[in-house]
Enzyme design. Structure first.
Site, short mmCIF file in Angstrom:
data_model
loop_
_atom_site.label_atom_id
_atom_site.label_comp_id
_atom_site.label_asym_id
_atom_site.label_seq_id
_atom_site.Cartn_x
_atom_site.Cartn_y
_atom_site.Cartn_z
N ASP A 121 -9.13 0.47 -25.31
CA ASP A 121 -9.52 0.34 -23.91
C ASP A 121 -9.34 1.65 -23.16
O ASP A 121 -8.60 2.52 -23.59
CB ASP A 121 -8.63 -0.71 -23.21
CG ASP A 121 -9.01 -2.12 -23.57
OD1 ASP A 121 -10.17 -2.32 -23.98
OD2 ASP A 121 -8.16 -3.01 -23.45
N GLU A 162 2.01 -8.24 8.25
CA GLU A 162 2.13 -6.78 8.28
C GLU A 162 2.99 -6.26 7.13
O GLU A 162 3.13 -5.06 6.93
CB GLU A 162 2.75 -6.31 9.60
CG GLU A 162 1.78 -6.30 10.76
CD GLU A 162 0.50 -5.55 10.47
OE1 GLU A 162 0.57 -4.44 9.92
OE2 GLU A 162 -0.57 -6.10 10.76
N ARG A 219 -2.35 -9.30 -21.41
CA ARG A 219 -3.27 -8.98 -22.51
C ARG A 219 -2.67 -8.00 -23.50
O ARG A 219 -3.23 -7.80 -24.57
CB ARG A 219 -4.62 -8.50 -21.97
CG ARG A 219 -4.56 -7.28 -21.11
CD ARG A 219 -5.86 -7.13 -20.33
NE ARG A 219 -7.02 -6.95 -21.18
CZ ARG A 219 -7.28 -5.82 -21.86
NH1 ARG A 219 -6.46 -4.80 -21.78
NH2 ARG A 219 -8.36 -5.73 -22.60
N PRO A 235 0.82 -1.22 0.00
CA PRO A 235 0.00 0.00 0.00
C PRO A 235 0.85 1.27 0.00
O PRO A 235 0.35 2.33 -0.35
CB PRO A 235 -0.80 -0.11 1.30
CG PRO A 235 -0.76 -1.54 1.68
CD PRO A 235 0.54 -2.08 1.17
N1 SAH Z 1 1.00 -3.20 7.05
C1 SAH Z 1 0.78 -2.91 5.67
C2 SAH Z 1 -0.30 -3.78 5.06
C3 SAH Z 1 0.06 -5.20 4.95
S1 SAH Z 1 -1.13 -6.11 4.08
C4 SAH Z 1 0.38 -1.45 5.50
O1 SAH Z 1 -0.40 -0.97 6.32
O2 SAH Z 1 0.82 -0.79 4.55
C5 SAH Z 1 -0.21 -7.53 3.58
C6 SAH Z 1 0.35 -7.51 2.19
O3 SAH Z 1 -0.71 -7.36 1.25
C7 SAH Z 1 1.31 -6.39 1.87
O4 SAH Z 1 2.63 -6.72 2.27
C8 SAH Z 1 1.20 -6.28 0.36
O5 SAH Z 1 2.05 -7.19 -0.31
C9 SAH Z 1 -0.24 -6.66 0.12
N2 SAH Z 1 -1.12 -5.49 -0.09
C10 SAH Z 1 -2.10 -5.08 0.74
N3 SAH Z 1 -2.73 -4.00 0.26
C11 SAH Z 1 -2.14 -3.70 -0.93
C12 SAH Z 1 -2.33 -2.69 -1.91
N4 SAH Z 1 -3.25 -1.73 -1.77
N5 SAH Z 1 -1.54 -2.70 -3.00
C13 SAH Z 1 -0.58 -3.63 -3.15
N6 SAH Z 1 -0.34 -4.61 -2.24
C14 SAH Z 1 -1.12 -4.65 -1.15
#
Ligand code: SAH
Length: 254
Positions: free
Chosen positions: A173, A120, A158, A93
């Site tokens: 697209d 996490e 794609r 994220p």
């Molecule tokens: N503690 C982190 C969230 C971990 S969620 C934070 O608050 O930023 C667990 C895993 O899910 C992450 O390591 C990532 O690989 C994936 N993930 C979760 N949300 C995501 C998003 N919006 N975009 C990309 N990967 C995501």
């Protein structure tokens, strides 16, 4: 191109290998997919890949060492296959949001190592030492990086030559010309509904290609201006809007 995916759940990728556009991409080897189970690189007999976070708090952190070993195995496999060193992408994220522009660049590249986080997230020291790019799917939190990895692989697959039935279809697209897509219609010409008949927009039946193209462009401009004015600003900055487009945008009562 080649993707190496580091994941705790390789089985999540199986359905995409047997259906639709992604299946065609894998079968034709347009996209060469290698799945790596992170647990195979854990040290202890419990195949442990996570531990508690220093500083306390809830949630587990993915350990550096299994990740380093998995990456080393991938590097030697890539080298044995005569391939080049592919960049490491971590889904997170805190990464940059994925865009079609980034997808297009990746589609034209030799590939990447995709790292799917769980818990996490992963120990920052691995990120600092080995991750080339962090990509986010958007401003929300998923439980793992597998859906983001599948999203990226699908979007890139794609665009590979020969993967879509009609090579031109992705050129119209959403986002490929910076605007959202226009609406689409198919048979029947007139749909009978309890509220009354609904006909296909007549211009689409006219056979007049220039009029149809103009109508589609105006639909794209209208929907983009209403829903994503940021994309209109961007298209304008990039010089992608004609005088005719600007006239049409001015005529819209937004
Ligand atoms: N503690 C982190 C969230 C971990 S969620 C934070 O608050 O930023 C667990 C895993 O899910 C992450 O390591 C990532 O690989 C994936 N993930 C979760 N949300 C995501 C998003 N919006 N975009 C990309 N990967 C995501």
């Amino acid at each position: 191109m080649r993707f190496d995916v580091i994941t705790l759940f390789p089985e999540l990728f199986a359905p995409f290998q047997s259906v639709g556009v992604t299946r065609r991409a894998f079968e034709s080897k347009a996209v060469d997919l290698h799945l790596w189970q992170l647990r195979d690189f854990a040290d202890d007999t419990y195949r442990r890949v996570d531990d508690r976070a220093y500083g306390g708090g809830p949630g587990m952190v993915m350990l550096v060492e299994p990740l380093v070993k998995a990456l080393a195995a991938i590097r030697s496999d890539q080298a044995a296959a005569g391939g080049e060193r592919l960049p490491v992408i971590l889904f997170s994220p805190v990464g940059r949001p994925l865009t079609q522009t980034r997808v297009q660049a990746l589609a034209a590249s030799p590939g990447a190592v995709l790292l799917c986080g769980r818990y996490e997230g992963i120990d920052q020291r691995f990120v600092d030492a080995h991750v080339d790019e962090e990509i986010s799917l958007g401003d929300y939190v998923l439980s793992g990086g597998e859906l983001p990895a599948l999203t990226l692989i699908d979007a890139v697959a794609r665009l590979q030559p020969g993967v879509l039935n009609d090579a031109a279809s992705h050129q119209q697209d959403s986002f490929s010309d910076g605007l959202l897509d226009c609406p689409h219609y198919s048979r029947p010409e007139v749909l009978a509904l309890p509220e009354g008949d609904v006909a296909v927009p007549p211009v689409l039946l006219s056979g007049h290609h220039a009029h149809i193209a103009r109508w589609r462009r105006e639909q794209q401009l209208a929907i983009t201006a209403r829903r994503r004015p940021d994309l209109i600003d961007m298209a304008r900055l990039q010089g992608a809007l004609s005088k005719e487009d600007e006239r049409f945008l001015k005529s819209l009562l937004l």
